[in-house]
Design a protein around this motif. Structure first.
Motif, short mmCIF file in Angstrom:
data_model
loop_
_atom_site.label_atom_id
_atom_site.label_comp_id
_atom_site.label_asym_id
_atom_site.label_seq_id
_atom_site.Cartn_x
_atom_site.Cartn_y
_atom_site.Cartn_z
N HIS A 168 1.05 7.45 2.79
CA HIS A 168 0.59 8.83 2.67
C HIS A 168 1.22 9.66 3.77
O HIS A 168 1.04 9.38 4.95
CB HIS A 168 -0.93 8.90 2.76
CG HIS A 168 -1.63 8.14 1.68
ND1 HIS A 168 -1.72 8.61 0.40
CD2 HIS A 168 -2.24 6.93 1.68
CE1 HIS A 168 -2.37 7.74 -0.34
NE2 HIS A 168 -2.69 6.69 0.42
N GLU A 189 -6.95 5.42 10.00
CA GLU A 189 -6.41 4.14 9.56
C GLU A 189 -6.70 3.08 10.61
O GLU A 189 -6.41 3.25 11.78
CB GLU A 189 -4.91 4.26 9.32
CG GLU A 189 -4.57 5.19 8.18
CD GLU A 189 -3.09 5.20 7.87
OE1 GLU A 189 -2.38 4.26 8.30
OE2 GLU A 189 -2.65 6.14 7.21
N GLY A 200 -2.16 13.41 4.15
CA GLY A 200 -2.93 12.17 4.15
C GLY A 200 -3.58 11.90 2.81
O GLY A 200 -3.16 12.39 1.77
N ARG A 201 -4.63 11.08 2.84
CA ARG A 201 -5.27 10.65 1.61
C ARG A 201 -6.21 11.69 1.02
O ARG A 201 -6.39 11.76 -0.17
CB ARG A 201 -6.05 9.36 1.87
CG ARG A 201 -5.17 8.16 2.03
CD ARG A 201 -6.05 6.96 2.23
NE ARG A 201 -6.57 6.98 3.59
CZ ARG A 201 -6.28 6.10 4.51
NH1 ARG A 201 -5.51 5.10 4.21
NH2 ARG A 201 -6.77 6.19 5.72
N CYS A 202 -6.88 12.46 1.84
CA CYS A 202 -7.94 13.37 1.38
C CYS A 202 -7.43 14.80 1.30
O CYS A 202 -7.88 15.69 2.02
CB CYS A 202 -9.14 13.27 2.31
SG CYS A 202 -9.79 11.61 2.43
N TRP A 223 -12.07 15.25 5.86
CA TRP A 223 -10.63 15.06 5.81
C TRP A 223 -10.17 14.17 6.97
O TRP A 223 -9.40 13.24 6.77
CB TRP A 223 -9.91 16.42 5.88
CG TRP A 223 -8.42 16.28 5.95
CD1 TRP A 223 -7.59 15.93 4.94
CD2 TRP A 223 -7.61 16.47 7.11
NE1 TRP A 223 -6.30 15.90 5.40
CE2 TRP A 223 -6.28 16.23 6.73
CE3 TRP A 223 -7.88 16.84 8.42
CZ2 TRP A 223 -5.23 16.34 7.61
CZ3 TRP A 223 -6.83 16.94 9.30
CH2 TRP A 223 -5.51 16.70 8.89
N ASN A 229 -8.87 10.00 6.77
CA ASN A 229 -7.49 9.66 7.12
C ASN A 229 -7.39 8.73 8.32
O ASN A 229 -6.28 8.45 8.79
CB ASN A 229 -6.69 10.93 7.40
CG ASN A 229 -6.36 11.64 6.12
OD1 ASN A 229 -5.92 11.03 5.16
ND2 ASN A 229 -6.60 12.94 6.08
N GLU A 271 0.83 -1.20 0.00
CA GLU A 271 0.00 0.00 0.00
C GLU A 271 0.87 1.25 0.00
O GLU A 271 1.93 1.28 0.62
CB GLU A 271 -0.91 0.01 1.22
CG GLU A 271 -1.96 -1.08 1.18
CD GLU A 271 -2.98 -0.89 2.28
OE1 GLU A 271 -3.22 0.26 2.68
OE2 GLU A 271 -3.52 -1.90 2.73
#
Length: 166
Positions: A5, A67, A9-11, A61, A65, A2
């Motif tokens: 990030h 996890e 982060g991802r968003c 957001w 993010n 994977e």
């Protein structure tokens, strides 16, 4: 493997939208406070509303993010490990009992139809007809003078109340 990030982060898009809403809302609010215009109250309220709406983007957001390790997700998506020991036997028995009870309830509703009230439905589920009879007044004159106002007699028609036999 994977992707890792870092930073935002991802968003990232939600992050920048939240920041933009905060900046625009703060600017509009400060213009309403410090600039001498006749619609300052509109600017103050609009700025506060835009800042409040930025909370939506901050929540997106943040929640995007979060996890969660795959080991914690196993129970939620039904991927149970076989080597859990005595706890696995108990939880399996509870799960089987729960599925039997809920399956029994589900099939009883399918077999009998929806739960019905005795006053509205008969034993076979057909609607019940309730006969209503018209009642006529017995020995009462059709119009009775009620009162005399300024020399005029006011007549009220006689009314009856219909009831069903119980």
């Amino acid at each position: 493997m994977e992707p890792v990030h870092r930073g935002l982060g991802r968003c990232v898009c939600c992050f920048w939208l939240a920041v933009a809403f905060d900046i625009v809302g703060l600017l509009v609010l400060l213009i309403g406070v410090f600039v001498n215009v006749f619609f300052y109250d509109l600017l103050i309220y609009a700025g506060a509303i835009v800042i409040f709406l930025s909370l939506i983007w901050w929540v997106f957001w943040y929640s995007g993010n979060i996890e969660v390790p795959p080991a914690e997700l196993e129970d939620d998506v039904g991927l149970l490990k076989k080597d859990r020991g005595a706890l696995s036997g108990i939880s399996g028995a509870v799960r089987r009992l729960s599925s039997r009870v809920s399956g029994g309830i589900r099939t009883s509703f399918r077999r009998n139809g929806a739960p019905s009230s005795r006053s509205q439905r008969s034993a076979r589920g057909a609607p019940v007809a309730v006969p209503m009879a018209t009642m006529t007044p017995q020995g009462v004159t059709p119009h009775t003078p009620v009162s005399s106002v300024a020399g005029c007699d006011v007549e009220m028609p006689h009314t009856t109340t219909e009831t069903s036999p119980t």
